[in-house]
Design an enzyme around this catalytic site. Structure first.
Site, PDB file in Angstrom:
ATOM      1  N   LYS A 138      32.732  30.124  64.797  1.00  0.00           N
ATOM      2  CA  LYS A 138      33.739  29.202  64.268  1.00  0.00           C
ATOM      3  C   LYS A 138      33.403  27.794  64.730  1.00  0.00           C
ATOM      4  O   LYS A 138      33.350  27.521  65.925  1.00  0.00           O
ATOM      5  CB  LYS A 138      35.131  29.609  64.736  1.00  0.00           C
TER       6      LYS A 138
ATOM      7  N   ARG B 223      45.712  22.139  59.080  1.00  0.00           N
ATOM      8  CA  ARG B 223      46.535  21.677  60.205  1.00  0.00           C
ATOM      9  C   ARG B 223      47.846  21.111  59.688  1.00  0.00           C
ATOM     10  O   ARG B 223      48.887  21.254  60.316  1.00  0.00           O
ATOM     11  CB  ARG B 223      45.736  20.700  61.063  1.00  0.00           C
TER      12      ARG B 223
ATOM     13  N   ARG C 247      38.910  20.246  69.115  1.00  0.00           N
ATOM     14  CA  ARG C 247      38.724  21.571  69.708  1.00  0.00           C
ATOM     15  C   ARG C 247      37.267  21.777  70.130  1.00  0.00           C
ATOM     16  O   ARG C 247      36.779  22.905  70.139  1.00  0.00           O
ATOM     17  CB  ARG C 247      39.089  22.654  68.688  1.00  0.00           C
TER      18      ARG C 247
ATOM     19  N   GLU D 202      27.059  34.121  69.192  1.00  0.00           N
ATOM     20  CA  GLU D 202      28.491  34.431  69.366  1.00  0.00           C
ATOM     21  C   GLU D 202      28.891  35.661  68.563  1.00  0.00           C
ATOM     22  O   GLU D 202      29.671  36.489  69.017  1.00  0.00           O
ATOM     23  CB  GLU D 202      29.334  33.231  68.929  1.00  0.00           C
TER      24      GLU D 202
ATOM     25  N   LYS E 186      32.942  30.805  59.896  1.00  0.00           N
ATOM     26  CA  LYS E 186      33.960  29.882  59.407  1.00  0.00           C
ATOM     27  C   LYS E 186      33.648  28.468  59.837  1.00  0.00           C
ATOM     28  O   LYS E 186      33.326  28.283  61.004  1.00  0.00           O
ATOM     29  CB  LYS E 186      35.290  30.320  60.010  1.00  0.00           C
TER      30      LYS E 186
ATOM     31  N   SER F 297      40.541  25.657  54.157  1.00  0.00           N
ATOM     32  CA  SER F 297      41.454  24.731  53.478  1.00  0.00           C
ATOM     33  C   SER F 297      40.752  23.516  52.881  1.00  0.00           C
ATOM     34  O   SER F 297      41.041  23.118  51.754  1.00  0.00           O
ATOM     35  CB  SER F 297      42.537  24.290  54.450  1.00  0.00           C
TER      36      SER F 297
ATOM     37  N   TYR G  66      41.994  31.034  49.565  1.00  0.00           N
ATOM     38  CA  TYR G  66      43.324  30.747  49.015  1.00  0.00           C
ATOM     39  C   TYR G  66      43.369  31.051  47.522  1.00  0.00           C
ATOM     40  O   TYR G  66      44.432  31.066  46.934  1.00  0.00           O
ATOM     41  CB  TYR G  66      43.693  29.290  49.320  1.00  0.00           C
TER      42      TYR G  66
HETATM   43  C1  PBG Z   1      43.333  28.465  64.228  1.00  0.00           C
HETATM   44  C2  PBG Z   1      42.877  28.459  62.815  1.00  0.00           C
HETATM   45  C3  PBG Z   1      42.502  27.358  62.040  1.00  0.00           C
HETATM   46  C4  PBG Z   1      42.198  27.849  60.770  1.00  0.00           C
HETATM   47  C5  PBG Z   1      42.407  29.213  60.801  1.00  0.00           C
HETATM   48  N1  PBG Z   1      42.800  29.579  62.082  1.00  0.00           N
HETATM   49  C6  PBG Z   1      42.515  25.930  62.326  1.00  0.00           C
HETATM   50  C7  PBG Z   1      41.759  25.331  63.397  1.00  0.00           C
HETATM   51  O1  PBG Z   1      40.949  25.951  64.075  1.00  0.00           O
HETATM   52  O2  PBG Z   1      41.992  24.150  63.598  1.00  0.00           O
HETATM   53  C8  PBG Z   1      41.736  27.015  59.617  1.00  0.00           C
HETATM   54  C9  PBG Z   1      41.839  27.642  58.276  1.00  0.00           C
HETATM   55  C10 PBG Z   1      41.631  26.686  57.162  1.00  0.00           C
HETATM   56  O3  PBG Z   1      41.279  25.521  57.371  1.00  0.00           O
HETATM   57  O4  PBG Z   1      41.814  27.118  56.009  1.00  0.00           O
HETATM   58  N2  PBG Z   1      44.451  29.289  64.409  1.00  0.00           N
END
Ligand code: PBG
Length: 338
Positions: free
Chosen positions: A211, A221, A232, A248, A263, A289, A328
């Protein structure tokens, strides 16, 4: 001047080989379908869905046109519709009324996410796999995926204890698949242990193996009303590192992950391929997203053909090696892919 003594020229040999014509296999839709190498199916898609504790009717998410924060009721209806569409699962994210430093609402059996799990499971049974995000960022007032030390760093091992409790709560609520997305070291081993210790041997773990700290999470967010200030980067990975993503993913398989995820998807198709070629478990990818929002925005402007762009996006992620795709567009795309 030509020398009259020379013999006449032999006819010139053919200068080039005959043209190779791959276009023969593209002459009709039937021909193209016959030789198509791979096809993503609706059963491989998972719909991420948001449920809010405070709403009395669904609220559109401005950064993700067409996506809403649900109430418990409308979430159940959306899940029933998803099951009807024949997709593989639904991944639930909770938006709680109250947040605190330790993300307490995430472990509350009556918290928004755990209630959503129970409600959706009651609605769809085994017609969908019911999946839940396991992370603290939706539940903490500082917006980080874990608890903080006094100096403000994310405390890995203290966070793991809370993840273990969250896992037990989600399993008790009836979840089929847990998706730990917080990128804490050792999270899969701790969650597996917690689940097994509580007798939840059949609850699967879809681990976010690779990730990345991505700008493309921006719209999400907003979708969960995240309070995060800063970034992060001390726990999510550097976008430059593909080898580290594979590492990982392998670590999470060793800890017991049943499925590993890469991701985001589109900017990391090479990582998806490398992970697919390395591990023996199914590989998932999250069409996140920002990837959704880019296509929707361009389509709304009339700059691209929406349906074609969506299908091309999903096909490319599948071609790169993803067996399962969180998107989505899951329900709509499943309709097109019938
Ligand atoms: C963290 C999480 C995130 C997403 C899924 N789980 C956001 C992040 O790490 O800031 C993002 C999913 C998306 O952008 O569609 N719980």
């Amino acid at each position: 001047m030509t020398d009259p003594q020379l013999p006449p020229l032999a006819p010139a040999p053919r200068a080039t080989a005959p043209i190779v014509r791959p276009r023969r296999l593209r002459t009709s839709a039937t021909m193209r379908a016959m030789v198509r190498e791979q096809e993503v199916r609706g059963r491989q898609l998972i719909l991420p869905a948001f449920v809010s504790e405070t709403l009395t009717e669904p609220k559109p998410i401005s950064s993700m046109p067409g996506v809403v924060q649900h109430t418990q009721d409308t979430l159940r209806r959306a899940a029933a519709e998803a099951a009807e569409a024949g997709i593989g699962g639904i991944m639930l994210f909770g938006v709680p009324a109250e947040r605190d430093a330790r993300g307490t609402a995430g472990i509350d059996p009556d918290g928004v996410l755990n209630r959503a799990i129970a409600g959706v499971k009651a609605e769809v049974g085994d017609a969908l796999t019911v999946q839940a995000d396991l992370c603290l960022d939706e539940f903490t007032d500082h917006g980080h995926c874990g608890v903080l030390t006094p100096t403000g760093a994310v405390d890995n091992d203290a966070t793991l204890e809370i993840y273990a409790e969250m896992a037990r709560a989600q399993a008790a609520a009836g979840v089929d698949v847990i998706g730990p997305s917080g990128m804490m070291d050792g999270q899969v081993a701790v969650i597996r242990d917690a689940l097994d210790g509580a007798g939840h041997l059949d609850v699967a773990i879809l681990a976010y193996g690779a990730k990345y700290a991505s700008a493309f999470y921006g719209p999400f967010r907003k979708a969960v009303d995240s309070e995060l200030q800063g970034d992060r980067r001390t726990y999510q990975q550097d976008p430059a590192n593909a080898r580290e993503g594979v590492r990982e993913a392998v670590l999470e398989v060793e800890q017991g992950a049943d499925i590993v995820m890469v991701k985001p998807a589109l900017a990391y198709l090479d990582v998806i391929r490398r992970v697919r070629d390395t591990v023996g478990v199914p590989v998932a990818a999250y069409n996140i997203s920002g990837e959704y929002a880019m296509v929707e925005a361009a389509a709304a402007n009339g700059w691209i053909d929406r349906q074609q762009a969506v299908l091309e996006t999903l096909t490319s992620i599948h071609r790169a090696g993803a067996d399962v795709i969180l998107t989505y567009w899951a329900v709509e795309a499943a309709g097109w892919l019938r």
